[in-house]
Enzyme design. Structure first.
Site, short mmCIF file in Angstrom:
data_model
loop_
_atom_site.label_atom_id
_atom_site.label_comp_id
_atom_site.label_asym_id
_atom_site.label_seq_id
_atom_site.Cartn_x
_atom_site.Cartn_y
_atom_site.Cartn_z
N LYS A 16 1.03 -1.65 0.10
CA LYS A 16 -0.11 -0.33 -0.67
C LYS A 16 0.61 1.20 0.12
CE LYS A 16 -2.12 -0.90 3.40
NZ LYS A 16 -1.87 -2.65 4.18
N ARG A 90 -10.33 0.98 8.72
CA ARG A 90 -9.75 0.35 9.29
C ARG A 90 -11.03 -0.33 10.13
NH1 ARG A 90 -4.06 -0.06 8.18
NH2 ARG A 90 -2.86 -1.87 9.42
N ARG A 129 10.70 -8.44 5.03
CA ARG A 129 10.83 -6.44 5.81
C ARG A 129 11.58 -6.66 7.14
NH1 ARG A 129 5.66 -2.73 5.00
NH2 ARG A 129 4.93 -3.73 6.71
N ARG A 135 11.30 -3.28 11.46
CA ARG A 135 10.16 -3.00 11.86
C ARG A 135 9.63 -4.16 13.12
NH1 ARG A 135 4.81 -0.05 7.88
NH2 ARG A 135 4.17 -2.02 10.20
N ARG A 146 -1.66 -9.49 12.29
CA ARG A 146 -2.42 -8.66 12.05
C ARG A 146 -3.18 -8.47 10.84
NH1 ARG A 146 3.30 -6.52 10.80
NH2 ARG A 146 2.40 -4.53 9.10
P1 ADP Z 1 0.48 -2.51 7.45
O1 ADP Z 1 -1.00 -2.16 6.32
O2 ADP Z 1 1.69 -3.09 7.05
O3 ADP Z 1 -0.03 -2.90 8.83
P2 ADP Z 1 0.63 0.04 9.18
O4 ADP Z 1 1.96 1.27 8.83
O5 ADP Z 1 -0.89 0.62 8.02
O6 ADP Z 1 1.24 -1.18 8.34
O7 ADP Z 1 -0.31 0.37 10.57
C1 ADP Z 1 1.25 -0.11 11.45
C2 ADP Z 1 -0.28 -0.15 12.70
O8 ADP Z 1 -0.28 0.70 13.09
C3 ADP Z 1 -0.87 -1.30 12.98
O9 ADP Z 1 -0.83 -2.71 12.96
C4 ADP Z 1 -1.88 -0.81 14.08
O10 ADP Z 1 -1.76 -0.82 15.44
C5 ADP Z 1 -1.57 1.06 13.36
N1 ADP Z 1 -2.85 1.95 12.90
C6 ADP Z 1 -2.48 2.35 11.49
N2 ADP Z 1 -3.54 2.58 10.88
C7 ADP Z 1 -3.85 2.27 11.95
C8 ADP Z 1 -5.58 2.82 11.55
N3 ADP Z 1 -5.96 2.70 10.53
N4 ADP Z 1 -6.89 2.19 13.12
C9 ADP Z 1 -6.36 1.42 13.49
N5 ADP Z 1 -4.43 1.15 13.61
C10 ADP Z 1 -4.07 1.52 12.76
#
Ligand code: ADP
Length: 188
Positions: A16, A90, A129, A135, A146
């Site tokens: 993404k 989300r 990654r 990370r 996740r």
């Molecule tokens: P990925 O899509 O690889 O999980 P992100 O960078 O989008 O990575 O998100 C990393 C973490 O940040 C998520 O696992 C969650 O804990 C938090 N997070 C990100 N966006 C949201 C959201 N819209 N609502 C709740 N938690 C979020």
């Protein structure tokens, strides 16, 4: 210019972030990644960052009200709503809140792109990654968690946007440039 709101959706590891950056540039949109915003809060040690850190490390979702407030304050900064939202909404609650925010700002959703990648491939990418970028939420157990959070909380949103005729499903496998081209075709 008129408002434009694109969503970049898909499971963790679908690519993404990369595609969001490219699409934002092509459409002259501000890319807003809630994951990046949260990681910035964590590294700056803000109140929100302190609250979010352990939740993110566990691979759980940060509470909707905190996320929505964070997105609202970003939208507030913009002169016009031309955004690409990456990783938001989300949850169903966030999707409803986004509708309300857009109504408030006088904007409408343009389309929601979902990148589709088989789960085995996702786990392979994310664990790779972790080794590269370190990370802390990319170890295999957290990655699996996740993925299940995506399945339970986020996947239902695809039907929600599909029912409105907004969803564009895109094959997220193969070369990144091919994925970029498929997204452009899906939005054309
Ligand atoms: P990925 O899509 O690889 O999980 P992100 O960078 O989008 O990575 O998100 C990393 C973490 O940040 C998520 O696992 C969650 O804990 C938090 N997070 C990100 N966006 C949201 C959201 N819209 N609502 C709740 N938690 C979020």
């Amino acid at each position: 210019m008129s408002s434009e709101v694109l969503l970049m959706m898909g499971p963790p590891g679908a690519g993404k972030g990369t595609q969001a950056a490219r699409l934002a540039e092509a459409h002259d949109l501000r890319a807003l990644s809630t994951g990046d915003m949260l990681r910035a809060h964590v590294s700056q040690g803000t109140d929100l960052g302190r609250e979010a850190k352990a939740i993110m490390e566990a691979g759980d979702l940060v509470p909707d009200d905190l996320i929505v407030a964070m997105v609202r304050s970003e939208l507030d900064e913009l002169e016009e709503i031309r955004v690409l939202l990456d990783g938001f909404p989300r949850t169903p609650g966030q999707a409803v809140a986004l509708d309300a925010l857009l109504a408030e700002f006088g904007a409408e959703m343009t389309a929601a792109v979902v990148l589709e990648v088989p789960e085995d491939e996702l786990v392979r990418r994310l664990v790779g990654r972790a080794e590269e970028l370190g990370r802390s939420d990319d170890n295999e157990a957290t990655v699996r968690h996740r993925m299940s959070v995506y399945h339970d909380a986020t996947k239902p949103l695809l039907d929600f946007y599909d029912a409105r005729g907004l969803l564009r499903r895109v094959d997220g496998t193969g070369e990144m440039s091919d994925v970029t081209r498929r997204i452009q075709e899906a939005l054309a």
